[in-house]
Design an enzyme around this catalytic site. Structure first.
Site, PDB file in Angstrom:
ATOM      1  N   HIS A 131      44.003   8.142 -10.592  1.00 56.18           N
ATOM      2  CA  HIS A 131      42.793   8.154 -10.875  1.00 56.18           C
ATOM      3  C   HIS A 131      42.443   9.101 -12.094  1.00 56.18           C
ATOM      4  O   HIS A 131      43.315   9.813 -12.281  1.00 56.18           O
ATOM      5  CB  HIS A 131      41.821   8.361  -9.804  1.00 56.18           C
ATOM      6  CG  HIS A 131      41.586   7.035  -8.879  1.00 56.18           C
ATOM      7  ND1 HIS A 131      42.472   6.763  -7.938  1.00 56.18           N
ATOM      8  CD2 HIS A 131      40.601   6.256  -8.998  1.00 56.18           C
ATOM      9  CE1 HIS A 131      41.984   5.764  -7.300  1.00 56.18           C
ATOM     10  NE2 HIS A 131      40.957   5.232  -7.799  1.00 56.18           N
ATOM     11  N   PRO A 163      32.846  -0.864  -0.633  1.00 52.68           N
ATOM     12  CA  PRO A 163      33.500   0.400  -1.398  1.00 52.68           C
ATOM     13  C   PRO A 163      34.258  -0.010  -2.605  1.00 52.68           C
ATOM     14  O   PRO A 163      34.711   0.887  -3.124  1.00 52.68           O
ATOM     15  CB  PRO A 163      34.176   1.029  -0.420  1.00 52.68           C
ATOM     16  CG  PRO A 163      34.453  -0.140   0.874  1.00 52.68           C
ATOM     17  CD  PRO A 163      33.461  -0.951   0.591  1.00 52.68           C
ATOM     18  N   LYS A 216      37.701  12.631 -10.645  1.00 54.46           N
ATOM     19  CA  LYS A 216      37.383  11.901  -9.321  1.00 54.46           C
ATOM     20  C   LYS A 216      37.256  13.024  -8.342  1.00 54.46           C
ATOM     21  O   LYS A 216      38.170  14.006  -8.436  1.00 54.46           O
ATOM     22  CB  LYS A 216      38.664  10.927  -9.176  1.00 54.46           C
ATOM     23  CG  LYS A 216      38.190  10.282  -7.568  1.00 54.46           C
ATOM     24  CD  LYS A 216      39.046   9.117  -7.499  1.00 54.46           C
ATOM     25  CE  LYS A 216      38.835   8.480  -5.919  1.00 54.46           C
ATOM     26  NZ  LYS A 216      37.458   8.256  -5.755  1.00 54.46           N
ATOM     27  N   THR A 237      29.414   4.605  -3.074  1.00 53.07           N
ATOM     28  CA  THR A 237      30.150   4.631  -1.867  1.00 53.07           C
ATOM     29  C   THR A 237      29.502   6.075  -1.368  1.00 53.07           C
ATOM     30  O   THR A 237      28.757   6.768  -1.815  1.00 53.07           O
ATOM     31  CB  THR A 237      31.578   5.177  -2.490  1.00 53.07           C
ATOM     32  OG1 THR A 237      31.548   6.151  -3.614  1.00 53.07           O
ATOM     33  CG2 THR A 237      32.299   4.009  -2.968  1.00 53.07           C
ATOM     34  N   PHE A 256      34.458  -2.993  -5.467  1.00 56.51           N
ATOM     35  CA  PHE A 256      34.258  -4.230  -5.965  1.00 56.51           C
ATOM     36  C   PHE A 256      35.137  -4.822  -6.881  1.00 56.51           C
ATOM     37  O   PHE A 256      35.096  -5.736  -7.657  1.00 56.51           O
ATOM     38  CB  PHE A 256      32.885  -3.973  -6.747  1.00 56.51           C
ATOM     39  CG  PHE A 256      31.668  -4.552  -6.024  1.00 56.51           C
ATOM     40  CD1 PHE A 256      31.290  -5.919  -5.340  1.00 56.51           C
ATOM     41  CD2 PHE A 256      30.635  -3.620  -5.512  1.00 56.51           C
ATOM     42  CE1 PHE A 256      30.441  -6.320  -4.706  1.00 56.51           C
ATOM     43  CE2 PHE A 256      29.602  -3.948  -4.745  1.00 56.51           C
ATOM     44  CZ  PHE A 256      29.423  -5.049  -4.393  1.00 56.51           C
TER      45      PHE A 256
HETATM   46  P1  NAP Z   1      27.502   8.175 -12.463  1.00 55.83           P
HETATM   47  O1  NAP Z   1      28.257   7.867 -14.050  1.00 55.83           O
HETATM   48  O2  NAP Z   1      27.267   9.494 -12.160  1.00 55.83           O
HETATM   49  O3  NAP Z   1      26.287   7.421 -12.543  1.00 55.83           O
HETATM   50  C1  NAP Z   1      25.593   7.225 -11.556  1.00 55.83           C
HETATM   51  C2  NAP Z   1      23.924   7.136 -12.046  1.00 55.83           C
HETATM   52  O4  NAP Z   1      23.173   6.910 -11.091  1.00 55.83           O
HETATM   53  C3  NAP Z   1      23.496   8.208 -12.729  1.00 55.83           C
HETATM   54  O5  NAP Z   1      22.910   7.636 -14.172  1.00 55.83           O
HETATM   55  C4  NAP Z   1      22.509   9.025 -12.088  1.00 55.83           C
HETATM   56  O6  NAP Z   1      21.459   9.606 -12.940  1.00 55.83           O
HETATM   57  C5  NAP Z   1      21.764   7.594 -11.424  1.00 55.83           C
HETATM   58  N1  NAP Z   1      20.983   7.856 -10.296  1.00 55.83           N
HETATM   59  C6  NAP Z   1      21.207   8.825  -9.296  1.00 55.83           C
HETATM   60  N2  NAP Z   1      20.398   8.858  -8.463  1.00 55.83           N
HETATM   61  C7  NAP Z   1      19.496   7.911  -8.746  1.00 55.83           C
HETATM   62  C8  NAP Z   1      18.314   7.036  -8.096  1.00 55.83           C
HETATM   63  N3  NAP Z   1      17.824   7.748  -7.039  1.00 55.83           N
HETATM   64  N4  NAP Z   1      17.649   6.140  -8.597  1.00 55.83           N
HETATM   65  C9  NAP Z   1      18.313   5.416  -9.895  1.00 55.83           C
HETATM   66  N5  NAP Z   1      19.574   6.021 -10.380  1.00 55.83           N
HETATM   67  C10 NAP Z   1      20.021   7.061  -9.874  1.00 55.83           C
HETATM   68  O7  NAP Z   1      28.269   7.564 -11.286  1.00 55.83           O
HETATM   69  P2  NAP Z   1      29.424   6.369 -11.582  1.00 55.83           P
HETATM   70  O8  NAP Z   1      30.710   6.661 -12.017  1.00 55.83           O
HETATM   71  O9  NAP Z   1      28.818   5.255 -12.203  1.00 55.83           O
HETATM   72  O10 NAP Z   1      29.588   5.947  -9.830  1.00 55.83           O
HETATM   73  C11 NAP Z   1      28.281   5.644  -9.231  1.00 55.83           C
HETATM   74  C12 NAP Z   1      28.514   5.368  -7.754  1.00 55.83           C
HETATM   75  O11 NAP Z   1      29.387   4.185  -7.812  1.00 55.83           O
HETATM   76  C13 NAP Z   1      29.372   6.451  -6.967  1.00 55.83           C
HETATM   77  O12 NAP Z   1      29.040   6.479  -5.518  1.00 55.83           O
HETATM   78  C14 NAP Z   1      30.993   5.743  -7.060  1.00 55.83           C
HETATM   79  O13 NAP Z   1      31.703   6.304  -5.902  1.00 55.83           O
HETATM   80  C15 NAP Z   1      30.606   4.264  -6.973  1.00 55.83           C
HETATM   81  N6  NAP Z   1      31.792   3.489  -7.587  1.00 55.83           N
HETATM   82  C16 NAP Z   1      32.017   2.313  -6.793  1.00 55.83           C
HETATM   83  C17 NAP Z   1      32.658   1.350  -7.103  1.00 55.83           C
HETATM   84  C18 NAP Z   1      33.048   0.082  -6.236  1.00 55.83           C
HETATM   85  O14 NAP Z   1      33.800  -0.749  -6.646  1.00 55.83           O
HETATM   86  N7  NAP Z   1      32.170   0.119  -5.343  1.00 55.83           N
HETATM   87  C19 NAP Z   1      33.400   1.701  -8.160  1.00 55.83           C
HETATM   88  C20 NAP Z   1      33.235   2.712  -8.854  1.00 55.83           C
HETATM   89  C21 NAP Z   1      32.041   3.493  -8.501  1.00 55.83           C
HETATM   90  P3  NAP Z   1      21.566  10.975 -13.327  1.00 55.83           P
HETATM   91  O15 NAP Z   1      22.985  11.086 -13.938  1.00 55.83           O
HETATM   92  O16 NAP Z   1      20.463  11.685 -13.990  1.00 55.83           O
HETATM   93  O17 NAP Z   1      21.956  11.755 -12.112  1.00 55.83           O
END
Ligand code: NAP
Length: 257
Positions: free
Chosen positions: A146, A117, A150, A92, A119
């Protein structure tokens, strides 16, 4: 012809899928979900610092699922499109002009893609059901709940719900004359009250409560784990690899708009 790695030469070809952010909270669920899907072939994941262009050239995914960070997701998606791979973006915070750019790149390349935003299938159905109810009630409040870490409040889903309900109905938002605690009535958007609960133990829940004389109607969506985002992403992978169409939300893909 050499069969793709992991593909059963006797079976139908499986769609090759990679995950950006595969060690993250949601990305790890995506990698497991893709691996478990009989029609998909998980070809690997990338993390921060990996060379995405070489990875794409080497593994040749047909879809790249991205749950990373808003600072990375658009560039990842554009690199995927340049390599002939469809972007399936859950991250997002990509600004609308970034999504426009990605849509243009997909169109030029003749590829499908999606930036959604939310899924969670249950969440988008909840919003649609609430929209159907909206014209028949005089007041509505949204309570989103949440996990405590968050970063933002209210959730993007709660705000989107309020905006969509505000466009469908005319609601009265009660403001008591005396508040003995600041902000205790929560926020308000278009006549729709919004309340944000933050607690350890929660993932992502939302209730929409409608009121009318002598009755209420509550529509509730509960998420028990981040696996909740997997079915919507798998649907999206199948759709965008089957047809060259670009979607900006899961409800658009599900035909719920
Ligand atoms: P998270 O646990 O911080 O996971 C993000 C991962 O992406 C981390 O492992 C991070 O590595 C890695 N990363 C960062 N930059 C990168 C890059 N350039 N290339 C490859 N990997 C990279 O966060 P999360 O809770 O999974 O959420 C991730 C995103 O999904 C957020 O934007 C969140 O708002 C979104 N989200 C969307 C939905 C939906 O339904 N659309 C649902 C839930 C979450 P590091 O830890 O080393 O930085």
């Amino acid at each position: 012809m050499v069969a793709a790695a992991g593909t059963d030469p006797a079976g139908p070809p499986r769609v090759r899928v990679a995950v950006a952010g595969y060690r993250g909270k949601v990305g790890a669920e995506m990698a497991r979900g893709v691996e478990a899907a009989p029609d998909l072939d998980y070809v690997g994941g990338v993390e921060v610092g990996d060379d995405l262009a070489s990875f794409l050239a080497d593994r040749r995914p047909e879809a790249l699922v991205d749950f990373t960070h808003p600072s990375a997701a658009l560039e990842n998606a554009l690199a995927a499109v340049a390599a002939g791979c469809r972007p399936v973006i859950g991250t997002t915070g990509i600004p609308p002009e970034g999504v426009d750019r990605l849509e243009g790149a997909c169109r030029e390349a003749g590829l499908g893609g999606i930036v959604a935003p939310n899924f969670s299938v249950g969440a988008v159905v909840m919003i649609r059901l609430a929209e159907l109810a909206a014209p028949y009630f005089s007041a509505v409040e949204v309570i989103e709940m949440h996990h405590a870490t968050k970063a933002d409040a209210p959730s993007g889903t709660a705000l989107a719900t309020a905006r969509r309900l505000g466009a469908r109905g005319k609601f009265e938002y009660a403001r008591p004359e005396k508040l003995t605690l600041d902000d205790v009535r929560g926020g308000e958007e278009g006549g729709v009250g919004i309340h944000s609960v933050r607690l350890p133990g929660l993932v992502a829940d939302q209730e929409v409560i409608f009121g009318l004389t002598g009755q209420t109607l509550t529509i509730t969506h509960r998420t028990t784990s981040r696996e909740a985002f997997v079915p919507g992403v798998l649907l999206a992978i199948r759709r965008v690899t089957a047809e060259p169409r670009f979607y900006r939300a899961l409800d658009e893909l599900l035909g719920l708009t």
